[in-house]
Design an enzyme around this catalytic site. Sequence first.
Site, mmCIF file in Angstrom:
data_model
loop_
_atom_site.group_PDB
_atom_site.id
_atom_site.type_symbol
_atom_site.label_atom_id
_atom_site.label_comp_id
_atom_site.label_asym_id
_atom_site.label_seq_id
_atom_site.Cartn_x
_atom_site.Cartn_y
_atom_site.Cartn_z
ATOM 1 N N ARG A 72 20.120 -47.970 29.015
ATOM 2 C CA ARG A 72 20.216 -47.971 30.494
ATOM 3 C C ARG A 72 21.160 -46.920 31.046
ATOM 4 O O ARG A 72 20.806 -46.186 31.979
ATOM 5 C CB ARG A 72 20.685 -49.350 30.996
ATOM 6 N N THR A 73 22.367 -46.848 30.517
ATOM 7 C CA THR A 73 23.368 -45.971 31.137
ATOM 8 C C THR A 73 22.934 -44.512 31.005
ATOM 9 O O THR A 73 22.932 -43.763 31.992
ATOM 10 C CB THR A 73 24.750 -46.203 30.500
ATOM 11 N N LYS A 101 31.666 -31.677 12.273
ATOM 12 C CA LYS A 101 32.353 -30.684 11.419
ATOM 13 C C LYS A 101 33.868 -30.791 11.564
ATOM 14 O O LYS A 101 34.606 -29.953 11.073
ATOM 15 C CB LYS A 101 31.923 -29.273 11.822
ATOM 16 N N ARG A 122 30.001 -41.481 27.192
ATOM 17 C CA ARG A 122 30.165 -42.820 26.579
ATOM 18 C C ARG A 122 30.749 -42.597 25.194
ATOM 19 O O ARG A 122 30.322 -41.692 24.471
ATOM 20 C CB ARG A 122 28.843 -43.558 26.469
ATOM 21 N N HIS A 150 33.697 -50.167 32.027
ATOM 22 C CA HIS A 150 32.343 -49.647 32.285
ATOM 23 C C HIS A 150 32.175 -49.640 33.809
ATOM 24 O O HIS A 150 31.409 -50.429 34.375
ATOM 25 C CB HIS A 150 31.315 -50.542 31.600
HETATM 26 N N1 CP Z 1 24.327 -51.986 30.407
HETATM 27 C C1 CP Z 1 24.467 -50.985 29.516
HETATM 28 O O1 CP Z 1 25.523 -50.317 29.441
HETATM 29 O O2 CP Z 1 23.363 -50.766 28.751
HETATM 30 P P1 CP Z 1 23.186 -49.606 27.681
HETATM 31 O O3 CP Z 1 24.159 -49.903 26.559
HETATM 32 O O4 CP Z 1 21.766 -49.646 27.263
HETATM 33 O O5 CP Z 1 23.570 -48.313 28.358
#
Ligand code: CP
Length: 323
Positions: A72-73, A101, A122, A150
């Site tokens: 999703r993110t 590396k 992320r 998040h």
């Molecule tokens: N909600 C969420 O962060 O989903 P993903 O891990 O799929 O990005």
Amino acid sequence: MHISFFLMDSKNSLKKTDFSLTDIISIYDFRKEDILFVLKKAAEIEKMTPTEKSLLLKNKIVASMFFEPSTRTRLSFETAANSLGAKIVGFSEAGVTSAKKGESFSDTIKTISNYADILVIRHPLSGTARRAAEVSNKPVLNGGDGPNQHPTQTLLDLYTIKKYVGRLEDLKIGFVGDLKYGRTVHSLATALTHFNATQYYISPESLKMPKHISDEVKEKCKVFETEELEKFIPEVDVLYMTRIQKERFPDQLEYEKVKDAYVLTNASLKNAKKTMKVMHPLPRVNEIAVEVDETEHAIYFQQTAAGIPVREALLEILSKVKK
Ligand code: CP
């Protein structure tokens, strides 16, 4: 640095508003005005035509740097960037970068800052998004740093609540499952302190909300901590389910003990308010039975859709930032 924007108010006149952030790293950095500003911007963008939207980030480049898996993110950020007319560079796993590396995280970020106008990151380690923002001269958006924060998920959660519950103020919300490692609940519980939420933390003893977070929330909101789910279902306006995150457990035997602690079914929802909404940041494993998807309570797929206007709004806002 504050950046000024003009927004239409309810009487259709332009009103000057300041947004106080140059990077989106933690929900702790947000004032209530900043949260409301993003939600209002997202609602405005959602009403725009595809052609209007496609001009907002024309000639900009967004770096999408995912050192940890995501559906999703990553895909909603990339969809948002595409729909605003930006181009995207990036990677979906660390193994294809020169980190493999031995290149340091800071060197990676400094290098990519020379290629892109906005960085989305992320990473499995807490604090990495903050570190990226410190070494980059470009705005950085945290798409999740380990068990820490998040914030963009929280903004889309709030957008979803506003849309489907009808308000943000004075909610009763139950957070269920992995409250220890769940970065989405850490961010959302903190954000809701701006809105006088009564919060129910429902988890096994070993996965309780970290004390530093619950203590801070308790300064502004009523908090109840319990292991019992069904007893509190009739009380809440929103039930925020989470996955027990196998990948965060240092001891897999501990995971086995709690992995099926909560499974929401239609039977367990029989005493819920008719208007109560079930949310989940997803992915789910088995904590919500598929039968719940068909009920009026379920809004977790609408929640995934809210990722687009909210992330479009964040990209548009940060495209105006000079660090
Ligand atoms: N909600 C969420 O962060 O989903 P993903 O891990 O799929 O990005």
